[in-house]
Write a protein that holds these residues in place. Structure first.
Motif, PDB file in Angstrom:
ATOM      1  N   ASP A   1      -2.228  72.728 -79.773  1.00 10.42           N
ATOM      2  CA  ASP A   1      -1.995  73.980 -79.058  1.00 10.42           C
ATOM      3  C   ASP A   1      -0.496  74.216 -78.926  1.00 10.42           C
ATOM      4  O   ASP A   1       0.287  73.263 -78.793  1.00 10.42           O
ATOM      5  CB  ASP A   1      -2.606  73.933 -77.652  1.00 10.42           C
ATOM      6  CG  ASP A   1      -4.119  73.993 -77.671  1.00 10.42           C
ATOM      7  OD1 ASP A   1      -4.683  74.511 -78.649  1.00 10.42           O
ATOM      8  OD2 ASP A   1      -4.735  73.517 -76.702  1.00 10.42           O
TER       9      ASP A   1
ATOM     10  N   ARG B   1      -9.610  80.395 -78.951  1.00 12.41           N
ATOM     11  CA  ARG B   1     -10.369  79.186 -78.625  1.00 12.41           C
ATOM     12  C   ARG B   1     -11.696  79.247 -79.360  1.00 12.41           C
ATOM     13  O   ARG B   1     -12.164  80.317 -79.737  1.00 12.41           O
ATOM     14  CB  ARG B   1     -10.660  79.109 -77.122  1.00 12.41           C
ATOM     15  CG  ARG B   1      -9.424  79.002 -76.276  1.00 12.41           C
ATOM     16  CD  ARG B   1      -8.984  77.565 -76.208  1.00 12.41           C
ATOM     17  NE  ARG B   1      -7.818  77.418 -75.376  1.00 12.41           N
ATOM     18  CZ  ARG B   1      -6.692  76.846 -75.778  1.00 12.41           C
ATOM     19  NH1 ARG B   1      -6.585  76.393 -76.990  1.00 12.41           N
ATOM     20  NH2 ARG B   1      -5.677  76.733 -74.983  1.00 12.41           N
ATOM     21  N   THR B   2     -12.314  78.097 -79.526  1.00  8.49           N
ATOM     22  CA  THR B   2     -13.656  78.098 -80.096  1.00  8.49           C
ATOM     23  C   THR B   2     -14.654  78.390 -78.999  1.00  8.49           C
ATOM     24  O   THR B   2     -14.445  78.044 -77.832  1.00  8.49           O
ATOM     25  CB  THR B   2     -14.000  76.749 -80.763  1.00  8.49           C
ATOM     26  OG1 THR B   2     -13.843  75.706 -79.810  1.00  8.49           O
ATOM     27  CG2 THR B   2     -13.127  76.493 -81.973  1.00  8.49           C
TER      28      THR B   2
ATOM     29  N   ASN C   1     -15.602  75.995 -76.376  1.00  9.27           N
ATOM     30  CA  ASN C   1     -14.585  74.964 -76.575  1.00  9.27           C
ATOM     31  C   ASN C   1     -15.109  73.779 -77.371  1.00  9.27           C
ATOM     32  O   ASN C   1     -14.789  72.629 -77.097  1.00  9.27           O
ATOM     33  CB  ASN C   1     -13.971  74.508 -75.251  1.00  9.27           C
ATOM     34  CG  ASN C   1     -12.923  75.479 -74.755  1.00  9.27           C
ATOM     35  OD1 ASN C   1     -12.291  76.192 -75.532  1.00  9.27           O
ATOM     36  ND2 ASN C   1     -12.751  75.534 -73.454  1.00  9.27           N
TER      37      ASN C   1
END
Length: 124
Positions: free
Chosen positions: A67, A93-94, A97
């Protein structure tokens, strides 16, 4: 459909506290990067990242494993296909997360399909 990211200032653009550039891409490998969602393939070719979509696959993402806070991002793109609709995710973001989840967040568009006048560079 292929997208080739060249002159990888793209991945040499996060700044450190000292104001120096931090290389995010070594030009030789995908070390420090993970493919998420979808089945696209990503390889290093002639010092550049080359991504190729997979037919009948959901969106795919090549994501930094690290990040970053404040950063500047510059890069060049060579389009091998005029039907391209892609982009570069920033501050994303996925979903949930999870490492395998779909990436969600702002995307700087790289678009050459003829839709919307084939505009690129705007945030979607």
């Amino acid at each position: 459909m292929k997208i080739l990211l060249t002159t990888l200032t793209l991945l040499t653009a996060a700044t450190t506290l000292a104001g120096e550039w931090t290389a995010l891409f070594d030009g030789k490998s995908l070390d420090g990067w993970s493919q998420k969602n979808g089945k696209a393939t990503y390889v290093v070719q002639d010092g550049s990242l080359l991504g190729t979509t997979a037919k009948n696959s959901p969106n795919s993402f090549l994501c930094s494993n690290k990040d970053y806070g404040n950063f500047e991002l510059t890069f060049e793109v060579k389009l091998n296909d005029n039907a391209l609709n892609s982009g570069v995710q920033i501050r994303s973001r996925t979903k949930g997360n999870t490492p395998e989840g779909r990436v969600n967040g702002p995307q700087v568009e790289i678009e050459a399909t003829g839709n919307n006048g084939s505009e690129s560079g705007y945030v979607y």
